[in-house]
Design a protein around this motif. Sequence first.
Motif, PDB file in Angstrom:
ATOM      1  N   LEU A 171       0.835  -1.197   0.000  1.00  0.00           N
ATOM      2  CA  LEU A 171       0.000   0.000   0.000  1.00  0.00           C
ATOM      3  C   LEU A 171       0.874   1.254   0.000  1.00  0.00           C
ATOM      4  CD1 LEU A 171      -2.823   1.343   0.332  1.00  0.00           C
ATOM      5  CD2 LEU A 171      -2.519   1.086   2.815  1.00  0.00           C
ATOM      6  N   ASN A 172       0.598   2.187  -0.895  1.00  0.00           N
ATOM      7  CA  ASN A 172       1.279   3.481  -0.880  1.00  0.00           C
ATOM      8  C   ASN A 172       0.718   4.314   0.270  1.00  0.00           C
ATOM      9  OD1 ASN A 172       2.967   3.142  -3.182  1.00  0.00           O
ATOM     10  ND2 ASN A 172       1.213   3.529  -4.517  1.00  0.00           N
ATOM     11  N   VAL A 173       1.594   4.791   1.152  1.00  0.00           N
ATOM     12  CA  VAL A 173       1.141   5.528   2.334  1.00  0.00           C
ATOM     13  C   VAL A 173       2.025   6.742   2.590  1.00  0.00           C
ATOM     14  CG1 VAL A 173       0.262   3.421   3.434  1.00  0.00           C
ATOM     15  CG2 VAL A 173       2.563   4.220   3.990  1.00  0.00           C
ATOM     16  N   VAL A 174       1.418   7.749   3.195  1.00  0.00           N
ATOM     17  CA  VAL A 174       2.159   8.846   3.809  1.00  0.00           C
ATOM     18  C   VAL A 174       1.531   9.090   5.175  1.00  0.00           C
ATOM     19  CG1 VAL A 174       3.014  10.039   1.755  1.00  0.00           C
ATOM     20  CG2 VAL A 174       0.711  10.540   2.607  1.00  0.00           C
ATOM     21  N   ILE A 175       2.366   9.459   6.123  1.00  0.00           N
ATOM     22  CA  ILE A 175       1.900   9.756   7.478  1.00  0.00           C
ATOM     23  C   ILE A 175       2.260  11.199   7.801  1.00  0.00           C
ATOM     24  CG2 ILE A 175       2.216   9.268   9.946  1.00  0.00           C
ATOM     25  CD1 ILE A 175       2.778   6.383   9.232  1.00  0.00           C
ATOM     26  N   VAL A 176       1.305  11.941   8.364  1.00  0.00           N
ATOM     27  CA  VAL A 176       1.606  13.275   8.873  1.00  0.00           C
ATOM     28  C   VAL A 176       1.500  13.245  10.390  1.00  0.00           C
ATOM     29  CG1 VAL A 176       0.952  14.548   6.797  1.00  0.00           C
ATOM     30  CG2 VAL A 176      -0.799  14.035   8.507  1.00  0.00           C
ATOM     31  N   ASN A 177       2.428  13.941  11.036  1.00  0.00           N
ATOM     32  CA  ASN A 177       2.466  14.022  12.503  1.00  0.00           C
ATOM     33  C   ASN A 177       2.296  15.477  12.922  1.00  0.00           C
ATOM     34  OD1 ASN A 177       4.412  11.625  11.677  1.00  0.00           O
ATOM     35  ND2 ASN A 177       3.726  11.183  13.756  1.00  0.00           N
ATOM     36  N   PRO A 178       1.040  15.946  12.990  1.00  0.00           N
ATOM     37  CA  PRO A 178       0.821  17.345  13.378  1.00  0.00           C
ATOM     38  C   PRO A 178       1.061  17.562  14.867  1.00  0.00           C
ATOM     39  CG  PRO A 178      -1.091  16.393  12.253  1.00  0.00           C
ATOM     40  CD  PRO A 178      -0.210  15.266  12.675  1.00  0.00           C
ATOM     41  N   GLY A 179       1.369  18.810  15.198  1.00  0.00           N
ATOM     42  CA  GLY A 179       1.424  19.208  16.595  1.00  0.00           C
ATOM     43  C   GLY A 179       0.022  19.556  17.065  1.00  0.00           C
ATOM     44  N   VAL A 180      -0.063  20.475  18.032  1.00  0.00           N
ATOM     45  CA  VAL A 180      -1.370  20.966  18.483  1.00  0.00           C
ATOM     46  C   VAL A 180      -1.967  21.760  17.333  1.00  0.00           C
ATOM     47  CG1 VAL A 180      -2.588  22.432  20.134  1.00  0.00           C
ATOM     48  CG2 VAL A 180      -0.626  21.061  20.884  1.00  0.00           C
ATOM     49  N   ILE A 181      -3.164  21.352  16.891  1.00  0.00           N
ATOM     50  CA  ILE A 181      -3.784  21.947  15.709  1.00  0.00           C
ATOM     51  C   ILE A 181      -4.847  22.959  16.121  1.00  0.00           C
ATOM     52  CG2 ILE A 181      -5.025  21.498  13.566  1.00  0.00           C
ATOM     53  CD1 ILE A 181      -4.048  18.582  13.762  1.00  0.00           C
ATOM     54  N   PHE A 182      -4.704  24.184  15.622  1.00  0.00           N
ATOM     55  CA  PHE A 182      -5.713  25.212  15.854  1.00  0.00           C
ATOM     56  C   PHE A 182      -6.517  25.436  14.585  1.00  0.00           C
ATOM     57  CE2 PHE A 182      -2.897  27.380  19.275  1.00  0.00           C
ATOM     58  CZ  PHE A 182      -3.450  26.579  20.259  1.00  0.00           C
ATOM     59  N   GLY A 183      -7.834  25.508  14.730  1.00  0.00           N
ATOM     60  CA  GLY A 183      -8.697  25.775  13.594  1.00  0.00           C
ATOM     61  C   GLY A 183     -10.090  26.151  14.068  1.00  0.00           C
ATOM     62  N   ALA A 184     -10.799  26.875  13.236  1.00  0.00           N
ATOM     63  CA  ALA A 184     -12.139  27.348  13.600  1.00  0.00           C
ATOM     64  C   ALA A 184     -13.164  26.224  13.518  1.00  0.00           C
ATOM     65  CB  ALA A 184     -12.537  28.496  12.671  1.00  0.00           C
ATOM     66  N   SER A 191      -8.219  20.869  20.697  1.00  0.00           N
ATOM     67  CA  SER A 191      -7.436  22.088  20.928  1.00  0.00           C
ATOM     68  C   SER A 191      -8.320  23.331  21.025  1.00  0.00           C
ATOM     69  CB  SER A 191      -6.415  22.269  19.805  1.00  0.00           C
ATOM     70  OG  SER A 191      -7.064  22.342  18.551  1.00  0.00           O
ATOM     71  N   GLY A 192      -9.564  23.215  20.572  1.00  0.00           N
ATOM     72  CA  GLY A 192     -10.484  24.344  20.685  1.00  0.00           C
ATOM     73  C   GLY A 192     -10.745  24.744  22.120  1.00  0.00           C
ATOM     74  N   THR A 193     -10.546  23.797  23.030  1.00  0.00           N
ATOM     75  CA  THR A 193     -10.774  24.113  24.448  1.00  0.00           C
ATOM     76  C   THR A 193      -9.753  25.108  24.987  1.00  0.00           C
ATOM     77  OG1 THR A 193      -9.514  22.154  25.132  1.00  0.00           O
ATOM     78  CG2 THR A 193     -11.894  21.896  24.908  1.00  0.00           C
ATOM     79  N   PHE A 194      -8.599  25.262  24.295  1.00  0.00           N
ATOM     80  CA  PHE A 194      -7.662  26.327  24.665  1.00  0.00           C
ATOM     81  C   PHE A 194      -8.414  27.656  24.675  1.00  0.00           C
ATOM     82  CE2 PHE A 194      -4.266  23.406  23.914  1.00  0.00           C
ATOM     83  CZ  PHE A 194      -3.081  23.987  24.352  1.00  0.00           C
ATOM     84  N   PHE A 195      -9.181  27.891  23.624  1.00  0.00           N
ATOM     85  CA  PHE A 195      -9.859  29.167  23.446  1.00  0.00           C
ATOM     86  C   PHE A 195     -11.027  29.321  24.419  1.00  0.00           C
ATOM     87  CE2 PHE A 195      -7.604  28.256  19.589  1.00  0.00           C
ATOM     88  CZ  PHE A 195      -7.155  29.484  19.129  1.00  0.00           C
ATOM     89  N   SER A 196     -11.860  28.287  24.513  1.00  0.00           N
ATOM     90  CA  SER A 196     -13.026  28.389  25.388  1.00  0.00           C
ATOM     91  C   SER A 196     -12.621  28.498  26.851  1.00  0.00           C
ATOM     92  CB  SER A 196     -13.960  27.193  25.179  1.00  0.00           C
ATOM     93  OG  SER A 196     -13.273  25.967  25.337  1.00  0.00           O
ATOM     94  N   ALA A 197     -11.575  27.752  27.267  1.00  0.00           N
ATOM     95  CA  ALA A 197     -11.133  27.805  28.668  1.00  0.00           C
ATOM     96  C   ALA A 197     -10.573  29.179  29.014  1.00  0.00           C
ATOM     97  CB  ALA A 197     -10.077  26.731  28.927  1.00  0.00           C
ATOM     98  N   ILE A 198      -9.760  29.732  28.117  1.00  0.00           N
ATOM     99  CA  ILE A 198      -9.162  31.044  28.382  1.00  0.00           C
ATOM    100  C   ILE A 198     -10.235  32.125  28.384  1.00  0.00           C
ATOM    101  CG2 ILE A 198      -7.562  32.780  27.453  1.00  0.00           C
ATOM    102  CD1 ILE A 198      -5.923  30.285  26.416  1.00  0.00           C
TER     103      ILE A 198
END
Length: 331
Positions: A171-184, A191-198
């Motif tokens: 199987l052809n594969v790629v893996i991405v290893n993101p850090g903490v992801i912020f997005g609307a 990670s959205g709880t960063f915003f709501s908690a603050i």
Amino acid sequence: MILVTGGTGLVGAHLLLHLVENEDAIRAIYREPKSIDKTKSLFKLHQKESSFSKIEWAQADIIDVPSLENAFQNIDYVYHCAGLISYDPNDENLLRKINIEGTANIVNFCLAYNIKKMCHVSSIAALGSLASHETQITEETEWNPETPHSDYAISKYGAEIEVWRGHQEGLNVVIVNPGVIFGAGFWNQGSGTFFSAIKNGFPFYTLGSTGYVGVTDVVKIMTQLMNGDSTGERFIVIAENSSFKKIIFEIADKLKVKKPTIEAKPWLLNLGWRLDWLVSTVFRTKRKLSKYSASSLLNEDEISNFKIKNALNFEFQSIDIVIQEVVRLQQ
């Protein structure tokens, strides 16, 4: 046709938002009908409601093999975004089932249906631990089983092993290893709880650090890797390393709320996870702070994004701009 697992989560929903601009045939998996509303709300937030109808939705669960049969019909490419994020030690078995067994199921279907390529969304939690002679964590940093790891990290590492197995079987594969992801669009989960908690007056910060990235950059990288020649490789996806204090203060500034004033030093974190364990045990509530997560809040290891920047000549959006955009869209 493209299949997206986890189409109702942060990465999967933003990936769909990106794919509808360039692809004709997209199918996304959902477990509960009401969960699709989160993705639909994201499209509305970005004023792309008319594009939402391009998505074909299939009810399935990555740990329910029979339900995946229909989802994989006529599929050519798979983005595997589904997974469980939890740092509650009580979720150990569930993490292993969803993240490891679920990924194994997706890999097996990809092999059985001759899928052309699969992109797996992992995490920096699955990366190795620094040896004494190393200064940065890279894709090549070795996993040390003797080093303490969270159950979440172990489950994501185990999921990667399943992906590598698939690659060994053709199987052809790629893996991405993101850090903490912020997005609307996902203010009250992950990670959205960063915003709501603050916003609600969270009083603590720490001086530890980790890698951060905007969700738009994550999905752009995923699609570029899928459309490129890379296979059998993993890529760390972070825009920058930053301290929790800096990020928390930046979010507070953008939200125009009071900044946290209490530094959570080691003794306070140690007290905190023990009290959290006691409350959880007595009242049978979800753990909010485990021993491992308390320790990770003090970690200062630097993570390298050199490989992905070099491979795609990619320029990341700064986290300050990402935070500003998230706040703008959510308010």
